[in-house]
Design a protein around this motif. Structure first.
Motif, PDB file in Angstrom:
ATOM      1  N   LEU A 136      -7.329 -10.808 -11.792  1.00  0.00           N
ATOM      2  CA  LEU A 136      -7.173 -11.836 -10.863  1.00  0.00           C
ATOM      3  C   LEU A 136      -8.302 -12.132 -10.092  1.00  0.00           C
ATOM      4  CD1 LEU A 136      -3.271 -11.577 -10.714  1.00  0.00           C
ATOM      5  CD2 LEU A 136      -4.585 -12.716 -12.472  1.00  0.00           C
TER       6      LEU A 136
ATOM      7  N   HIS B  13       0.847  -1.257  -0.149  1.00  0.00           N
ATOM      8  CA  HIS B  13      -0.028  -0.040  -0.058  1.00  0.00           C
ATOM      9  C   HIS B  13       0.974   1.393   0.086  1.00  0.00           C
ATOM     10  CE1 HIS B  13      -2.612  -3.120   1.378  1.00  0.00           C
ATOM     11  NE2 HIS B  13      -3.795  -2.493   1.103  1.00  0.00           N
TER      12      HIS B  13
ATOM     13  N   GLY C 134      -5.483 -15.781  -4.016  1.00  0.00           N
ATOM     14  CA  GLY C 134      -6.842 -15.192  -3.557  1.00  0.00           C
ATOM     15  C   GLY C 134      -7.924 -15.644  -4.306  1.00  0.00           C
TER      16      GLY C 134
HETATM   17  O1  TXA Z   1      -8.842  -4.388  -0.578  1.00  0.00           O
HETATM   18  C1  TXA Z   1      -7.823  -5.318  -0.181  1.00  0.00           C
HETATM   19  O2  TXA Z   1      -7.197  -5.611  -1.463  1.00  0.00           O
HETATM   20  C2  TXA Z   1      -7.486  -5.463   0.772  1.00  0.00           C
HETATM   21  C3  TXA Z   1      -7.001  -3.960   1.760  1.00  0.00           C
HETATM   22  C4  TXA Z   1      -6.339  -4.514   3.166  1.00  0.00           C
HETATM   23  O3  TXA Z   1      -6.136  -3.585   0.912  1.00  0.00           O
HETATM   24  N1  TXA Z   1      -6.240  -6.391   0.855  1.00  0.00           N
HETATM   25  C5  TXA Z   1      -6.343  -7.821   0.710  1.00  0.00           C
HETATM   26  O4  TXA Z   1      -5.167  -8.359   0.767  1.00  0.00           O
HETATM   27  O5  TXA Z   1      -7.333  -8.254   0.452  1.00  0.00           O
HETATM   28  P1  TXA Z   1      -5.100  -9.805   0.713  1.00  0.00           P
HETATM   29  O6  TXA Z   1      -3.709 -10.249   1.098  1.00  0.00           O
HETATM   30  O7  TXA Z   1      -6.365 -10.484   1.768  1.00  0.00           O
HETATM   31  O8  TXA Z   1      -5.280 -10.404  -0.772  1.00  0.00           O
HETATM   32  C6  TXA Z   1      -4.539  -9.823  -1.659  1.00  0.00           C
HETATM   33  C7  TXA Z   1      -4.898 -10.491  -3.064  1.00  0.00           C
HETATM   34  C8  TXA Z   1      -4.569 -11.887  -2.885  1.00  0.00           C
HETATM   35  O9  TXA Z   1      -5.644 -12.614  -3.881  1.00  0.00           O
HETATM   36  C9  TXA Z   1      -3.309 -12.236  -3.525  1.00  0.00           C
HETATM   37  O10 TXA Z   1      -3.216 -13.521  -4.105  1.00  0.00           O
HETATM   38  C10 TXA Z   1      -3.005 -11.266  -4.605  1.00  0.00           C
HETATM   39  O11 TXA Z   1      -3.793 -10.211  -4.116  1.00  0.00           O
HETATM   40  N2  TXA Z   1      -1.745 -11.025  -4.809  1.00  0.00           N
HETATM   41  C11 TXA Z   1      -0.942 -10.295  -4.199  1.00  0.00           C
HETATM   42  N3  TXA Z   1       0.184 -10.114  -4.761  1.00  0.00           N
HETATM   43  C12 TXA Z   1       0.098 -10.686  -5.901  1.00  0.00           C
HETATM   44  C13 TXA Z   1       0.974 -10.697  -7.048  1.00  0.00           C
HETATM   45  N4  TXA Z   1       2.312 -10.377  -7.036  1.00  0.00           N
HETATM   46  N5  TXA Z   1       0.527 -11.268  -8.234  1.00  0.00           N
HETATM   47  C14 TXA Z   1      -0.784 -11.844  -8.323  1.00  0.00           C
HETATM   48  N6  TXA Z   1      -1.580 -11.722  -7.278  1.00  0.00           N
HETATM   49  C15 TXA Z   1      -1.205 -11.103  -6.162  1.00  0.00           C
END
Ligand code: TXA
Ligand code: MG
Length: 504
Positions: free
Chosen positions: A367, A240, A399
């Motif tokens: 995604l 963030h 996710g």
């Molecule tokens: O609204 C939101 O996105 C919230 C708030 C706190 O910002 N955060 C959130 O984070 O939902 P999390 O960790 O619960 O979900 C993150 C998503 C997951 O589906 C993860 O796999 C994907 O983002 N993600 C993160 N980094 C990635 C990457 N480098 N490549 C592909 N997908 C990624």
């Protein structure tokens, strides 16, 4: 019993805040108290004088009589008295307009100051309409907005800086601090930013859901997040940021498409996946050569990141596989009160997580559906690809996995029109008001049938049903349009058995 007068007050709106907003209420039988009204007011009155301030312009318009209004108010007042709640004074504006006492004028705050020695700067106004917040601000008090009544309908007209709560009880939690919970976790933005800078973990509000954050460049601190959530390490986190200078620390590869999207949708519920710089630790990206980044649209989140002076990696602040939290109390209920601090910023306005869009392929790939609809994205950059239901192996965005956001109660997704079900142990999660049943455990996500409003209410509604100890919950799909897709995605994940799970 003699009571010493208090100098702090809560100015409560009537319709939509302490009772359901059922239009121009004419009869006592139209009065419906919210389930949390009595308990919330009881807690608030231990420190605050309670006033009810209500615009009743129906009188001026000739739609209801002043006698009716007084009879209804008398009924509400005696009901509250019977339950041990003392309203110090009712302030009613019966005018249609052109008077000095109608909200958003702060006339009645001044009157309470004069009549009862109330100090506005120590007081709050709580209501479900933007004019309740203006009323507070005009009078020098603090305005809290609730999503009950017309709250979610008018949310778009509310400035971002105003704290929003799911209901009166959440607002009371914020004012009084939750009585059942250890409040040592709560902290200010300054304390949280110090904690982040010194390698700690802090939970904070964003407009989508609460996040559990740590400094992107501190792998030990990031490891604590995985530990607190019980989340598998292969699942990457979102970084963030507050400004585009911070983006430069994460990626060197910002395309024109990315620029267009950032200009249009940041700050906001859109996460973009970029090729990462080497300096971004693997633990943040789950070993991927890419990094997910977003600029949240919540003033407290932005201030926190700015003060911490580093990008903050943060997943949703839920225990792994459980429903994402949209209030600070949800976070503490799931994660306990150890190992982190939390900033209480009220309810998250969007209510579902951000949309995740990968920009590392020839064409942008969606995604994870979320708070920004695919249609909105396509209006700016043209056609995007939608990733199909992923397999456990070779996952670009874990996710997206099938089971996620699960309540404890067996959760069933039903197709088609809602069916009658008179089993009192079956909860229904409905999109809009359908003529299914009038009693029993029912949650309606949006009375007016708005998918945006449904998204805001989704997790809190799932949680309320889950707490009733029911045999099962049956949920119905929304139309597959706009945020309807994100809500359907969440409820179908809640309905999938956990064996297939690797959720976030
Ligand atoms: O609204 C939101 O996105 C919230 C708030 C706190 O910002 N955060 C959130 O984070 O939902 P999390 O960790 O619960 O979900 C993150 C998503 C997951 O589906 C993860 O796999 C994907 O983002 N993600 C993160 N980094 C990635 C990457 N480098 N490549 C592909 N997908 C990624
Ligand atoms: Mg999550």
């Amino acid at each position: 019993m003699t009571e010493t007068a208090k100098t702090k007050a809560i100015f409560l709106d009537r319709d939509g805040t302490i009772i359901q907003d059922n239009g121009y209420i004419k009869d006592i039988s139209d009065v419906e108290f919210f389930a949390d009204t009595v308990s919330s007011l009881k807690r608030l009155q231990t420190e605050y004088e309670l006033f009810i301030v209500t615009n009743q312009s129906g009188v001026g318009k000739g739609l209801i009589s002043m006698q009716d209004v007084e009879r209804i108010n008398g009924y509400i007042d005696s009901f509250l008295k019977e339950n041990g709640i003392n309203i110090r004074r009712w302030y009613v504006c019966p005018h249609e307009g052109g008077c000095s006492c109608k909200k958003p004028s702060s006339y009645f705050i001044e009157k309470a100051a004069e009549d009862f020695g109330i100090v506005p700067a120590l007081s709050f106004a709580i209501g479900d309409h933007p004019h309740d917040i203006e009323f507070a601000e005009n009078g020098g008090a603090c305005g809290f907005y609730v999503l009950t009544g017309h709250g979610s309908k008018h949310l778009a007209d509310l400035p971002l800086s105003v704290p929003v709560f799911h209901n009166l009880s959440d607002a009371a939690n914020r004012i009084m601090k939750p009585e059942a919970l250890n409040s040592n976790n709560f902290c200010s933005i300054d304390e949280a930013s110090d904690l982040l800078r010194s390698g700690g973990v802090a939970a904070f509000p964003t407009e989508t859901v609460y996040g559990l954050g740590a400094d992107v460049f501190n792998p030990e601190a990031i490891a604590m997040i995985f530990k607190l959530k019980g989340r598998p390490l292969f699942n990457p986190l979102i970084a963030h940021i507050t400004d585009l200078k911070m983006l430069d620390r994460l990626t060197a590869d910002v395309s024109d498409t990315a620029r267009k999207l950032m200009e249009k949708f940041w700050p906001g519920p859109l996460t973009l996946v970029f090729p990462k710089k080497d300096s971004v630790p693997d633990i943040v990206t789950g070993g991927n050569p890419t990094v997910a980044v977003r600029m949240p649209a919540h003033p407290m989140a932005l201030e926190l990141i700015k003060k911490a002076d580093t990008p903050i990696a943060a997943p949703s602040a839920n225990a792994f596989g459980k429903t994402s939290p949209t209030t600070a109390v949800h976070v503490i209920e799931q994660l306990g009160d150890r190992g982190y601090k939390i900033i209480d910023g009220g309810a998250s306005r969007v209510g579902v997580e951000s949309t995740v869009l990968s920009l590392v392929h020839e064409r942008p790939v969606l995604l994870r559906p979320g708070g920004l609809s695919a249609e909105n994205i396509e209006e700016v950059i043209g056609k995007i690809e939608i990733q199909k239901e992923p397999k456990l192996k070779n996952l670009e965005s874990p996710g997206l996995l099938a089971s996620h956001y699960s309540p404890h109660t067996p959760f069933i997704l039903a197709d088609g029109e809602p069916q009658d079900n008179d089993d009192p142990e079956t909860g229904l999660l409905l999109f809009k008001t359908e003529a299914v049943r009038s009693t029993g455990p029912v949650e309606v996500l949006s009375k007016s049938g708005s998918a945006d409003e449904a998204a805001v209410n989704l997790y809190a509604a799932m949680r309320r049903l889950d707490k009733l100890g029911l045999k099962q919950i049956i949920a119905y799909r929304l139309p597959e349009q706009g945020l309807g897709k994100a809500v359907n995605d969440r409820i179908s994940k809640a309905a999938t058995p956990a064996e297939d799970s690797a959720s976030t």
